[in-house]
Design a protein around this motif. Sequence first.
Motif, PDB file in Angstrom:
ATOM      1  N   GLN A  47      -5.797  40.055  31.024  1.00 56.56           N
ATOM      2  CA  GLN A  47      -4.381  39.740  30.887  1.00 56.56           C
ATOM      3  C   GLN A  47      -4.279  38.231  30.711  1.00 56.56           C
ATOM      4  OE1 GLN A  47      -2.105  40.078  34.461  1.00 56.56           O
ATOM      5  NE2 GLN A  47      -0.164  39.506  33.478  1.00 56.56           N
ATOM      6  N   VAL A  48      -3.834  37.788  29.539  1.00 55.91           N
ATOM      7  CA  VAL A  48      -3.769  36.354  29.239  1.00 55.91           C
ATOM      8  C   VAL A  48      -2.309  35.933  29.140  1.00 55.91           C
ATOM      9  CG1 VAL A  48      -4.376  34.530  27.617  1.00 55.91           C
ATOM     10  CG2 VAL A  48      -5.987  36.409  28.046  1.00 55.91           C
ATOM     11  N   VAL A  49      -1.928  34.968  29.988  1.00 58.66           N
ATOM     12  CA  VAL A  49      -0.583  34.416  29.985  1.00 58.66           C
ATOM     13  C   VAL A  49      -0.670  33.013  29.395  1.00 58.66           C
ATOM     14  CG1 VAL A  49       1.427  33.785  31.363  1.00 58.66           C
ATOM     15  CG2 VAL A  49       0.017  35.757  32.025  1.00 58.66           C
ATOM     16  N   THR A 101       2.822  29.718  41.150  1.00 59.65           N
ATOM     17  CA  THR A 101       2.890  31.137  41.495  1.00 59.65           C
ATOM     18  C   THR A 101       1.971  31.960  40.595  1.00 59.65           C
ATOM     19  OG1 THR A 101       5.182  30.889  42.228  1.00 59.65           O
ATOM     20  CG2 THR A 101       4.448  33.117  41.724  1.00 59.65           C
ATOM     21  N   LEU A 102       1.953  31.646  39.305  1.00 61.86           N
ATOM     22  CA  LEU A 102       1.078  32.359  38.381  1.00 61.86           C
ATOM     23  C   LEU A 102      -0.392  32.154  38.736  1.00 61.86           C
ATOM     24  CD1 LEU A 102       2.762  31.582  34.922  1.00 61.86           C
ATOM     25  CD2 LEU A 102       2.783  33.760  36.140  1.00 61.86           C
ATOM     26  N   LEU A 103      -0.707  30.949  39.179  1.00 60.22           N
ATOM     27  CA  LEU A 103      -2.107  30.620  39.466  1.00 60.22           C
ATOM     28  C   LEU A 103      -2.621  31.251  40.754  1.00 60.22           C
ATOM     29  CD1 LEU A 103      -2.035  26.847  38.477  1.00 60.22           C
ATOM     30  CD2 LEU A 103      -3.348  28.632  37.313  1.00 60.22           C
ATOM     31  N   GLU A 155       0.548  37.243  26.514  1.00 58.81           N
ATOM     32  CA  GLU A 155       1.932  37.080  26.953  1.00 58.81           C
ATOM     33  C   GLU A 155       2.250  35.588  26.846  1.00 58.81           C
ATOM     34  OE1 GLU A 155       2.510  38.651  30.901  1.00 58.81           O
ATOM     35  OE2 GLU A 155       0.874  40.089  30.614  1.00 58.81           O
ATOM     36  N   THR A 156       3.405  35.258  26.305  1.00 57.31           N
ATOM     37  CA  THR A 156       3.738  33.843  26.151  1.00 57.31           C
ATOM     38  C   THR A 156       4.979  33.513  26.978  1.00 57.31           C
ATOM     39  OG1 THR A 156       5.007  34.337  24.144  1.00 57.31           O
ATOM     40  CG2 THR A 156       2.715  33.697  23.860  1.00 57.31           C
ATOM     41  N   ILE A 157       4.900  32.407  27.713  1.00 58.54           N
ATOM     42  CA  ILE A 157       5.978  31.968  28.595  1.00 58.54           C
ATOM     43  C   ILE A 157       6.281  30.502  28.301  1.00 58.54           C
ATOM     44  CG2 ILE A 157       6.639  31.517  30.992  1.00 58.54           C
ATOM     45  CD1 ILE A 157       4.971  33.837  31.857  1.00 58.54           C
ATOM     46  N   ALA A 158       7.555  30.172  28.219  1.00 58.44           N
ATOM     47  CA  ALA A 158       7.972  28.790  27.994  1.00 58.44           C
ATOM     48  C   ALA A 158       8.213  28.092  29.330  1.00 58.44           C
ATOM     49  CB  ALA A 158       9.242  28.753  27.148  1.00 58.44           C
ATOM     50  N   VAL A 188      -5.783  35.603  33.235  1.00 56.07           N
ATOM     51  CA  VAL A 188      -6.082  34.282  32.675  1.00 56.07           C
ATOM     52  C   VAL A 188      -4.782  33.538  32.418  1.00 56.07           C
ATOM     53  CG1 VAL A 188      -7.136  33.044  30.733  1.00 56.07           C
ATOM     54  CG2 VAL A 188      -8.171  35.182  31.561  1.00 56.07           C
ATOM     55  N   ILE A 189      -4.740  32.271  32.795  1.00 56.69           N
ATOM     56  CA  ILE A 189      -3.639  31.375  32.428  1.00 56.69           C
ATOM     57  C   ILE A 189      -4.178  30.400  31.392  1.00 56.69           C
ATOM     58  CG2 ILE A 189      -1.893  29.753  33.228  1.00 56.69           C
ATOM     59  CD1 ILE A 189      -1.695  32.589  34.436  1.00 56.69           C
ATOM     60  N   GLU A 190      -3.510  30.333  30.253  1.00 54.82           N
ATOM     61  CA  GLU A 190      -3.925  29.419  29.181  1.00 54.82           C
ATOM     62  C   GLU A 190      -2.845  28.366  28.962  1.00 54.82           C
ATOM     63  OE1 GLU A 190      -3.413  29.335  24.538  1.00 54.82           O
ATOM     64  OE2 GLU A 190      -4.560  31.107  25.125  1.00 54.82           O
TER      65      GLU A 190
END
Length: 644
Positions: free
Chosen positions: A347-349, A398-400, A381-384, A325-327
């Motif tokens: 898995q949530v990013v 790329t994440l998607l 997981e947190t990404i800036a 999952v991308i949030e």
Amino acid sequence: MLEGLRVLACGARDAVKLCATLLERAGAAVDFAATDSMDYDVIVISSDVDDVADWKASGTHIVCDITATGPQDSRAGQPFTDAQVQAMSGLMDTTGFAHGAPACIGIALTEISAALYAASAIASAVRVKRRRGIAQNIDVTLMGCAASALTTFLPAAFARRTAGRVGNRHPACAPWNAYRTRDGWILICTSTEEQWRKLRQEARVPQLDDARFATLADRVRQADALDALMETWTTTLSTGDCTRICERIGVAAGPIVGIGELHREPNFRMRHPEAARAIEADGIGADTYRRVSVFAMSALSEAVAVLKPETRESIDAAPLAGVKVIEIGQYTTAPLVGKHLAALGAQVVKIEPPEGEVARSWAPGQGGTSYFFALNNTDKETIALDLKQEDDRAYLRTLLEDADVLVENLRPGALAKLGFTRETLGAINPRLVYCSISGFGIASAYPSRPAFDTVIQAMGGLMDLTRSEGAPVKIGASGADILGGQAALFAIVARLASSTRDAGAFIEISMQDVAAWCALFAAGKAESRGQALACLDGHIWTEGDVSDAQRARCITQPKAVAARLMEHAVPVMRVDELLEDGDFLADILSAARDANGVFWPVLKLPYRLTKTPARVRAVPGAPRAVRRAPPAPAPAPVPEDRPA
């Protein structure tokens, strides 16, 4: 989605009926009375209210039992009403004006919340059964749902502070209130320094430039003075003019809409013309709410999906194991969805701006992170990323590419302006489930209007149904945000549970739609009886008849004693009192760790799956910066040929 699923709903609670309605909306076939000719996949009951068969022991059905309290609660098995749960959980004490008594929320919030969480848990269990052949039981509690709605009030309790009622204010943001206008009232909500700057410039009230309003914390402390100055501006304008100004500068605002006028509200009428015509012709009946859907689903794009190879899951793996999952969200709605998807095993990013989500800095907290943020963002997981930069947008693409779900609560069109339209997303990943959550929906009468919880409560009929001393007041908890997030969670998990998922999907959630669905359900029912009575140390809630002598006696007694002396009465708990309540500590409160080993107070989930449980485990640290390869060095200059 849930086509082919056979459901029996045989409980008397509102939550059972509403859960069945949601499952039916997702494609399931629902019966409300058992028949000999049908074998059921799912059975929904309320064992504390009804004398039902012991379906749980069968081992062949998914059985969801919705009750007031959990099995570890000393009051387990007692058929408490929604209003009694509101009182016992602290929800009631957060609703109403600071100078008045606690107000009962005008919709059966804990029943509705339980219905939404139960539907999501059932969809998760259906996915497990379809993939692994496992049937299991599910327990959902109204008390757990009530506690899960307290994320804006529990942080003060964690910091050993008392969080009182704030009326139409927000405990952590200001200006945020209902303000008088020349012809009525307007809700205005700000949460960022930029919004405050624009509002201050537009109002042109010199005193708003005072140093006492310099920071968000200052404005919250000085809310009385700030609101008085705000009204020196709003009272010079009509509600419509003030709303249009706020819309132009990107500040959330809107009028309070009466439930009897909901069918005339422009956005409701545009999105639900059939329901509006029915209300206009026949008024609001018991089934009017069914004409409004809490989600809409359509194809993501015309691109042809290539199914992701299925991974082999262990027999006891979490329901959403293997799902990515991308949030892209902030505050409550999308983060709530991501939190529960992560608890269910995905898995949530979470994508945050380079400076981190604004809510990280809300006081109180520890180690530079707020309790509010921690409660809403566990196990991610947190990404800036700075999505205004092409390199960061490329990283998101790329994440998607191998994601299963994208959920966001940006302003409608914001993601498309960054280059991520539905068509683009379909080209990146044709099997993606993309869920967009917004205040008024994608197709809206207010395409550029931002919205916060309080505005949606006002414009969705919730505030009109919730009254304090006769005046409309918002639900103390962020009711519209939470219910909107829950609706999105159900739609996403139901899609992931589909046995015929061969293409991407676009899920649209309008928080106003969800609020209207809830308000119309409440308005179509007979009003429940009850009242809050003052005691020595607070209030009790009673649903029995009250004599003048009993009322006078209550004032001289502590609420714990008064509740025992009166029939159908329970104490109205303050949120900070919950941390000294044995039942709350045993059945609802839990702890999680961050990457540094620091413990954080968190909440157990309000739904429990017996064989593939969902779990809350960890609090994320600061968002990780994406490391990129340094640019290639420029080639050395070629020497020019010069004559000797």
